[in-house]
Design an enzyme around this catalytic site. Structure first.
Site, mmCIF file in Angstrom:
data_model
loop_
_atom_site.group_PDB
_atom_site.id
_atom_site.type_symbol
_atom_site.label_atom_id
_atom_site.label_comp_id
_atom_site.label_asym_id
_atom_site.label_seq_id
_atom_site.Cartn_x
_atom_site.Cartn_y
_atom_site.Cartn_z
ATOM 1 N N SER A 142 0.873 -1.187 0.000
ATOM 2 C CA SER A 142 0.000 0.000 0.000
ATOM 3 C C SER A 142 0.905 1.231 0.000
ATOM 4 O O SER A 142 2.109 1.113 0.244
ATOM 5 C CB SER A 142 -0.839 -0.015 1.284
ATOM 6 O OG SER A 142 -1.510 1.213 1.466
ATOM 7 N N TYR A 155 -2.038 -1.678 10.223
ATOM 8 C CA TYR A 155 -2.012 -1.753 8.752
ATOM 9 C C TYR A 155 -0.629 -1.339 8.245
ATOM 10 O O TYR A 155 -0.050 -1.989 7.373
ATOM 11 C CB TYR A 155 -3.112 -0.829 8.205
ATOM 12 C CG TYR A 155 -3.418 -0.993 6.733
ATOM 13 C CD1 TYR A 155 -4.172 -2.065 6.269
ATOM 14 C CD2 TYR A 155 -2.980 -0.055 5.806
ATOM 15 C CE1 TYR A 155 -4.479 -2.198 4.912
ATOM 16 C CE2 TYR A 155 -3.273 -0.177 4.454
ATOM 17 C CZ TYR A 155 -4.026 -1.246 4.008
ATOM 18 O OH TYR A 155 -4.315 -1.373 2.665
HETATM 19 N N1 LIG Z 1 -8.575 0.217 -1.660
HETATM 20 C C1 LIG Z 1 -7.489 0.902 -1.368
HETATM 21 O O1 LIG Z 1 -7.521 2.141 -1.328
HETATM 22 C C2 LIG Z 1 -6.195 0.187 -1.079
HETATM 23 C C3 LIG Z 1 -5.037 0.956 -0.951
HETATM 24 C C4 LIG Z 1 -3.834 0.327 -0.706
HETATM 25 C C5 LIG Z 1 -3.779 -1.051 -0.587
HETATM 26 N N2 LIG Z 1 -4.913 -1.784 -0.713
HETATM 27 C C6 LIG Z 1 -4.803 -3.233 -0.580
HETATM 28 O O2 LIG Z 1 -5.392 -3.861 -1.695
HETATM 29 C C7 LIG Z 1 -5.791 -5.190 -1.352
HETATM 30 C C8 LIG Z 1 -7.204 -5.426 -1.840
HETATM 31 O O3 LIG Z 1 -8.105 -4.615 -1.081
HETATM 32 P P1 LIG Z 1 -9.380 -3.898 -1.728
HETATM 33 O O4 LIG Z 1 -9.165 -2.461 -1.607
HETATM 34 O O5 LIG Z 1 -9.701 -4.492 -3.030
HETATM 35 O O6 LIG Z 1 -10.482 -4.260 -0.613
HETATM 36 P P2 LIG Z 1 -11.810 -5.151 -0.684
HETATM 37 O O7 LIG Z 1 -12.321 -5.219 0.714
HETATM 38 O O8 LIG Z 1 -12.723 -4.631 -1.729
HETATM 39 O O9 LIG Z 1 -11.259 -6.570 -1.152
HETATM 40 C C9 LIG Z 1 -10.445 -7.354 -0.299
HETATM 41 C C10 LIG Z 1 -10.858 -8.807 -0.434
HETATM 42 O O10 LIG Z 1 -10.041 -9.593 0.445
HETATM 43 C C11 LIG Z 1 -10.892 -10.570 1.044
HETATM 44 N N3 LIG Z 1 -10.354 -11.085 2.296
HETATM 45 C C12 LIG Z 1 -10.368 -10.491 3.511
HETATM 46 N N4 LIG Z 1 -9.858 -11.297 4.435
HETATM 47 C C13 LIG Z 1 -9.511 -12.441 3.800
HETATM 48 C C14 LIG Z 1 -8.921 -13.650 4.221
HETATM 49 N N5 LIG Z 1 -8.604 -13.856 5.512
HETATM 50 N N6 LIG Z 1 -8.689 -14.612 3.302
HETATM 51 C C15 LIG Z 1 -9.027 -14.421 2.003
HETATM 52 N N7 LIG Z 1 -9.599 -13.297 1.550
HETATM 53 C C16 LIG Z 1 -9.834 -12.322 2.435
HETATM 54 C C17 LIG Z 1 -12.198 -9.834 1.258
HETATM 55 O O11 LIG Z 1 -13.284 -10.716 1.498
HETATM 56 C C18 LIG Z 1 -12.317 -9.043 -0.021
HETATM 57 O O12 LIG Z 1 -13.004 -9.767 -1.006
HETATM 58 C C19 LIG Z 1 -5.633 -5.280 0.165
HETATM 59 O O13 LIG Z 1 -4.422 -5.945 0.458
HETATM 60 C C20 LIG Z 1 -5.557 -3.833 0.594
HETATM 61 O O14 LIG Z 1 -4.865 -3.678 1.806
HETATM 62 C C21 LIG Z 1 -6.123 -1.196 -0.956
#
Ligand SMILES: NC(=O)c1ccc[n+]([C@@H]2O[C@H](COP(=O)([O-])OP(=O)(O)OC[C@H]3O[C@@H](n4cnc5c(N)ncnc54)[C@H](O)[C@@H]3O)[C@@H](O)[C@H]2O)c1
Length: 277
Positions: A142, A155
């Site tokens: 991230s 985080y």
């Molecule tokens: N959205 C943002 O702004 C952002 C920014 C930086 C990093 N990220 C990272 O991107 C990645 C994806 O997140 P996103 O934004 O798409 O969020 P999201 O919540 O839309 O998707 C995340 C997915 O991970 C799944 N998940 C959660 N716990 C789990 C587990 N124990 N085992 C398997 N699956 C699991 C959830 O059910 C969900 O479907 C994450 O690692 C997040 O930290 C997101």
């Protein structure tokens, strides 16, 4: 990995957001996508959308924090498909709380999924690649793996951990045909805030809805756009992928002001405070 046609691509957290978008984009490019998540209903929708678009893949309810389950999945992939070509360790969760107030349960929840989930996914599938002498591991960190933000200590710890782990692996893979990429998304319009753990209280759900709206206003990049950047970066075997103008800005600011960066990024102080809700 110059293209994804007929490649066996594992995507964790494929039910929503960045993971769902990447799974669909990979399938659209001819990959066979092995999707995992803990949300069965949403994962089913991703798989149906892929099938409707003529793509190929399968889905599994696997919790990335469960090391044995991840290794069992890797064994199954090896047996049924000969091994993984790409692993996108994407599953992640968020929790906002000041250090003084954060419970160990919530701290562990974030670390178990965001850090250990990445370690499990890497160690479970890397042997397939080492055996074959090719493959790619892409781990999602991230911009909060580049800078610290109030209320995001768990985080931040997990995402900085992903960066360190992934960079060490990349150096280990020097001279081998195994690519290693660390991905740093900025704000992406996904369900991450909706799925976050928040402090409980009478107004908790109202505050969550408010945080969701503010997060959507702050985010500049849609999941589909993030997926395009990720796939392009993997094709080019990039060591590091920044996603979104905010990620690029954060990266520049923290290099220029390695200690006082947050003074120049007031909108991120805001995000931290809101998520304390
Ligand atoms: N959205 C943002 O702004 C952002 C920014 C930086 C990093 N990220 C990272 O991107 C990645 C994806 O997140 P996103 O934004 O798409 O969020 P999201 O919540 O839309 O998707 C995340 C997915 O991970 C799944 N998940 C959660 N716990 C789990 C587990 N124990 N085992 C398997 N699956 C699991 C959830 O059910 C969900 O479907 C994450 O690692 C997040 O930290 C997101």
């Amino acid at each position: 990995m110059r293209n994804f046609k007929d490649k066996i691509c594992i995507v964790t957290g494929a039910a929503s957001g960045i993971g769902a978008a990447c799974a669909k984009a990979l399938a659209a490019e001819g990959a066979y996508v092995v999707m995992t998540d803990v949300r069965a209903d949403m994962l089913e929708i991703t798989q149906q959308e892929i099938a409707a678009a003529g793509g190929k893949g399968e889905s599994h309810i696997v919790d990335v924090s469960d090391r044995d389950a991840m290794f069992a999945l890797a064994d199954q992939v090896k047996q049924n498909h000969g091994g993984a070509d790409l692993v996108l360790n994407n599953a992640g969760v968020a929790h906002g709380a000041p250090v003084a107030e954060m419970t160990m349960d919530n701290f562990n929840w974030v670390m178990d999924i965001d850090f250990w989930g990445v370690v499990h996914g890497t160690q479970a599938f890397l042997p397939h690649m080492l055996e074959r002498g090719s493959g790619h591991i892409a781990n999602v960190s991230s911009i909060f793996g580049l800078i610290g933000v109030p209320s995001q200590s768990a985080y931040n710890a997990a995402k900085y951990g992903v960066l360190g782990f992934t960079e060490a692996l990349r150096h280990e893979m020097d001279g081998k045909d195994i690519g290693v990429t660390c991905i740093h998304p900025g704000g992406i319009n996904t369900n991450i805030v909706r799925h976050a753990r928040i402090a409980q209280g009478p107004d908790a759900e109202a505050q969550r809805e408010e945080a969701i709206v503010k997060f959507q206003q702050l985010t500049r990049t849609q999941p589909d756009g993030a997926a395009r950047i990720i796939l392009k970066g993997i094709r080019k075997n990039k060591a590091r992928i920044l996603i979104g103008p905010d990620a690029v800005l954060v990266d520049i600011i923290r290099r220029l002001f390695p200690a006082s960066y947050l003074r120049f990024l007031p909108f991120l102080k805001e995000v931290g405070r809101e998520e304390e809700a």
